[in-house]
Motif scaffolding. Structure first.
Motif, PDB file in Angstrom:
ATOM      1  N   LEU A  81       7.808 -12.860   9.523  1.00 28.22           N
ATOM      2  CA  LEU A  81       9.113 -12.752   8.878  1.00 28.22           C
ATOM      3  C   LEU A  81       9.276 -11.387   8.202  1.00 28.22           C
ATOM      4  O   LEU A  81      10.314 -10.744   8.329  1.00 28.22           O
ATOM      5  CB  LEU A  81       9.285 -13.867   7.848  1.00 28.22           C
ATOM      6  N   ILE A  82       8.242 -10.937   7.515  1.00 30.56           N
ATOM      7  CA  ILE A  82       8.286  -9.626   6.839  1.00 30.56           C
ATOM      8  C   ILE A  82       8.478  -8.513   7.859  1.00 30.56           C
ATOM      9  O   ILE A  82       9.313  -7.629   7.672  1.00 30.56           O
ATOM     10  CB  ILE A  82       7.003  -9.417   6.003  1.00 30.56           C
ATOM     11  N   LYS A  83       7.729  -8.546   8.945  1.00 33.08           N
ATOM     12  CA  LYS A  83       7.847  -7.513   9.982  1.00 33.08           C
ATOM     13  C   LYS A  83       9.233  -7.517  10.631  1.00 33.08           C
ATOM     14  O   LYS A  83       9.749  -6.473  11.003  1.00 33.08           O
ATOM     15  CB  LYS A  83       6.765  -7.692  11.039  1.00 33.08           C
ATOM     16  N   ASN A  84       9.837  -8.693  10.764  1.00 37.59           N
ATOM     17  CA  ASN A  84      11.156  -8.795  11.400  1.00 37.59           C
ATOM     18  C   ASN A  84      12.300  -8.344  10.496  1.00 37.59           C
ATOM     19  O   ASN A  84      13.323  -7.883  10.998  1.00 37.59           O
ATOM     20  CB  ASN A  84      11.428 -10.228  11.866  1.00 37.59           C
ATOM     21  N   PHE A  85      12.151  -8.485   9.185  1.00 41.42           N
ATOM     22  CA  PHE A  85      13.277  -8.212   8.293  1.00 41.42           C
ATOM     23  C   PHE A  85      13.110  -7.022   7.358  1.00 41.42           C
ATOM     24  O   PHE A  85      14.100  -6.456   6.914  1.00 41.42           O
ATOM     25  CB  PHE A  85      13.606  -9.460   7.468  1.00 41.42           C
ATOM     26  N   ALA A  86      11.876  -6.634   7.012  1.00 36.76           N
ATOM     27  CA  ALA A  86      11.683  -5.563   6.029  1.00 36.76           C
ATOM     28  C   ALA A  86      11.614  -4.197   6.699  1.00 36.76           C
ATOM     29  O   ALA A  86      10.762  -3.967   7.566  1.00 36.76           O
ATOM     30  CB  ALA A  86      10.419  -5.811   5.221  1.00 36.76           C
ATOM     31  N   SER A  87      12.484  -3.301   6.274  1.00 38.16           N
ATOM     32  CA  SER A  87      12.521  -1.957   6.851  1.00 38.16           C
ATOM     33  C   SER A  87      11.276  -1.144   6.491  1.00 38.16           C
ATOM     34  O   SER A  87      10.886  -0.249   7.223  1.00 38.16           O
ATOM     35  CB  SER A  87      13.775  -1.219   6.387  1.00 38.16           C
ATOM     36  N   ASN A  88      10.625  -1.477   5.377  1.00 39.16           N
ATOM     37  CA  ASN A  88       9.439  -0.740   4.953  1.00 39.16           C
ATOM     38  C   ASN A  88       8.148  -1.557   5.091  1.00 39.16           C
ATOM     39  O   ASN A  88       7.172  -1.332   4.370  1.00 39.16           O
ATOM     40  CB  ASN A  88       9.609  -0.251   3.509  1.00 39.16           C
ATOM     41  N   ALA A  89       8.123  -2.491   6.037  1.00 44.06           N
ATOM     42  CA  ALA A  89       6.943  -3.348   6.230  1.00 44.06           C
ATOM     43  C   ALA A  89       5.696  -2.558   6.618  1.00 44.06           C
ATOM     44  O   ALA A  89       4.580  -2.966   6.289  1.00 44.06           O
ATOM     45  CB  ALA A  89       7.235  -4.406   7.293  1.00 44.06           C
ATOM     46  N   GLU A  90       5.872  -1.423   7.293  1.00 41.71           N
ATOM     47  CA  GLU A  90       4.718  -0.623   7.727  1.00 41.71           C
ATOM     48  C   GLU A  90       4.151   0.244   6.601  1.00 41.71           C
ATOM     49  O   GLU A  90       2.987   0.622   6.645  1.00 41.71           O
ATOM     50  CB  GLU A  90       5.110   0.264   8.914  1.00 41.71           C
ATOM     51  N   THR A  91       4.945   0.539   5.584  1.00 41.33           N
ATOM     52  CA  THR A  91       4.499   1.448   4.525  1.00 41.33           C
ATOM     53  C   THR A  91       4.227   0.758   3.188  1.00 41.33           C
ATOM     54  O   THR A  91       3.506   1.297   2.357  1.00 41.33           O
ATOM     55  CB  THR A  91       5.539   2.571   4.296  1.00 41.33           C
ATOM     56  N   PHE A  92       4.787  -0.415   2.969  1.00 35.85           N
ATOM     57  CA  PHE A  92       4.581  -1.140   1.708  1.00 35.85           C
ATOM     58  C   PHE A  92       3.383  -2.069   1.865  1.00 35.85           C
ATOM     59  O   PHE A  92       3.330  -2.880   2.786  1.00 35.85           O
ATOM     60  CB  PHE A  92       5.828  -1.946   1.352  1.00 35.85           C
ATOM     61  N   ASP A  93       2.407  -1.987   0.964  1.00 36.40           N
ATOM     62  CA  ASP A  93       1.184  -2.789   1.064  1.00 36.40           C
ATOM     63  C   ASP A  93       1.378  -4.179   0.441  1.00 36.40           C
ATOM     64  O   ASP A  93       0.891  -4.474  -0.638  1.00 36.40           O
ATOM     65  CB  ASP A  93       0.015  -2.056   0.392  1.00 36.40           C
ATOM     66  N   TYR A  94       2.109  -5.040   1.153  1.00 36.77           N
ATOM     67  CA  TYR A  94       2.357  -6.401   0.654  1.00 36.77           C
ATOM     68  C   TYR A  94       1.127  -7.279   0.762  1.00 36.77           C
ATOM     69  O   TYR A  94       0.977  -8.250   0.016  1.00 36.77           O
ATOM     70  CB  TYR A  94       3.541  -7.043   1.394  1.00 36.77           C
ATOM     71  N   LYS A  95       0.195  -6.948   1.665  1.00 39.75           N
ATOM     72  CA  LYS A  95      -0.987  -7.786   1.881  1.00 39.75           C
ATOM     73  C   LYS A  95      -1.913  -7.833   0.665  1.00 39.75           C
ATOM     74  O   LYS A  95      -2.624  -8.814   0.479  1.00 39.75           O
ATOM     75  CB  LYS A  95      -1.752  -7.317   3.118  1.00 39.75           C
ATOM     76  N   LYS A  96      -1.870  -6.804  -0.181  1.00 46.55           N
ATOM     77  CA  LYS A  96      -2.742  -6.822  -1.360  1.00 46.55           C
ATOM     78  C   LYS A  96      -2.351  -7.951  -2.329  1.00 46.55           C
ATOM     79  O   LYS A  96      -3.170  -8.438  -3.064  1.00 46.55           O
ATOM     80  CB  LYS A  96      -2.733  -5.469  -2.071  1.00 46.55           C
ATOM     81  N   PHE A  97      -1.089  -8.370  -2.289  1.00 48.27           N
ATOM     82  CA  PHE A  97      -0.641  -9.455  -3.143  1.00 48.27           C
ATOM     83  C   PHE A  97      -0.937 -10.827  -2.537  1.00 48.27           C
ATOM     84  O   PHE A  97      -0.934 -11.836  -3.224  1.00 48.27           O
ATOM     85  CB  PHE A  97       0.863  -9.360  -3.408  1.00 48.27           C
ATOM     86  N   MET A  98      -1.200 -10.843  -1.238  1.00 47.14           N
ATOM     87  CA  MET A  98      -1.456 -12.100  -0.532  1.00 47.14           C
ATOM     88  C   MET A  98      -2.931 -12.480  -0.514  1.00 47.14           C
ATOM     89  O   MET A  98      -3.268 -13.583  -0.111  1.00 47.14           O
ATOM     90  CB  MET A  98      -0.933 -12.009   0.907  1.00 47.14           C
ATOM     91  N   SER A  99      -3.807 -11.581  -0.926  1.00 52.13           N
ATOM     92  CA  SER A  99      -5.254 -11.857  -0.855  1.00 52.13           C
ATOM     93  C   SER A  99      -5.613 -12.999  -1.787  1.00 52.13           C
ATOM     94  O   SER A  99      -5.103 -13.127  -2.895  1.00 52.13           O
ATOM     95  CB  SER A  99      -6.064 -10.621  -1.202  1.00 52.13           C
ATOM     96  N   ILE A 100      -6.519 -13.819  -1.309  1.00 46.54           N
ATOM     97  CA  ILE A 100      -6.967 -14.975  -2.096  1.00 46.54           C
ATOM     98  C   ILE A 100      -8.184 -14.546  -2.922  1.00 46.54           C
ATOM     99  O   ILE A 100      -9.165 -14.035  -2.389  1.00 46.54           O
ATOM    100  CB  ILE A 100      -7.334 -16.169  -1.189  1.00 46.54           C
ATOM    101  N   GLU A 101      -8.069 -14.747  -4.241  1.00 47.41           N
ATOM    102  CA  GLU A 101      -9.156 -14.361  -5.138  1.00 47.41           C
ATOM    103  C   GLU A 101     -10.190 -15.462  -5.200  1.00 47.41           C
ATOM    104  O   GLU A 101      -9.868 -16.626  -5.290  1.00 47.41           O
ATOM    105  CB  GLU A 101      -8.594 -14.069  -6.533  1.00 47.41           C
ATOM    106  N   ALA A 102     -11.460 -15.059  -5.153  1.00 42.55           N
ATOM    107  CA  ALA A 102     -12.551 -16.047  -5.189  1.00 42.55           C
ATOM    108  C   ALA A 102     -12.926 -16.394  -6.599  1.00 42.55           C
ATOM    109  O   ALA A 102     -12.734 -15.686  -7.516  1.00 42.55           O
ATOM    110  CB  ALA A 102     -13.750 -15.497  -4.443  1.00 42.55           C
TER     111      ALA A 102
END
Length: 116
Positions: free
Chosen positions: A95-116
């Motif tokens: 969904l992010i790749k389909n709709f976000a214009s800055n999906a390639e440059t914004f590091d959204y994955k750092k917020f999705m990481s699961i903390e142990a």
């Protein structure tokens, strides 16, 4: 697909996260936000629906009326935007790749990481 949203950093319940905001009026969503506490991506669409909600009963001055059991309430029809909840990480990323214009440059994955 037309990229009609932009990723931005945001605060949600005292935690840092990301959200997607519309960049054009033809975007089908009001906003999207990732809840880092539950790891759920919440999508608020432009589709409206009517739901019933219990709201405080108000006097002629707009103040809540109290009774013997606390604040009196009454049922109201309220128009709200339809919400969708995505728990699958792959679906979120698609969904992010389909709709976000800055999906390639914004590091959204750092917020999705699961903390142990």
């Amino acid at each position: 697909m037309n990229k009609t949203m932009m990723l931005v950093q945001a605060t949600w319940q005292e935690s840092q996260t990301f959200r997607m905001i519309p960049t054009s009026s033809d975007c089908p969503y009001v906003e999207c936000i990732f809840d880092p506490g539950t790891k759920v991506f919440v999508i608020i669409s432009k589709i409206k629906k009517v739901t019933l909600h219990m709201l405080p009963k108000l006097d002629e001055y707009g103040l809540a009326i109290s009774g013997t059991k606390g604040t009196k309430q009454e049922r109201h029809k309220v128009e709200v935007f339809q919400e969708f909840y995505i728990e699958d990480t792959a679906a979120m990323e698609e969904l992010i790749k389909n709709f976000a214009s800055n999906a390639e440059t914004f590091d959204y994955k750092k917020f999705m990481s699961i903390e142990a």
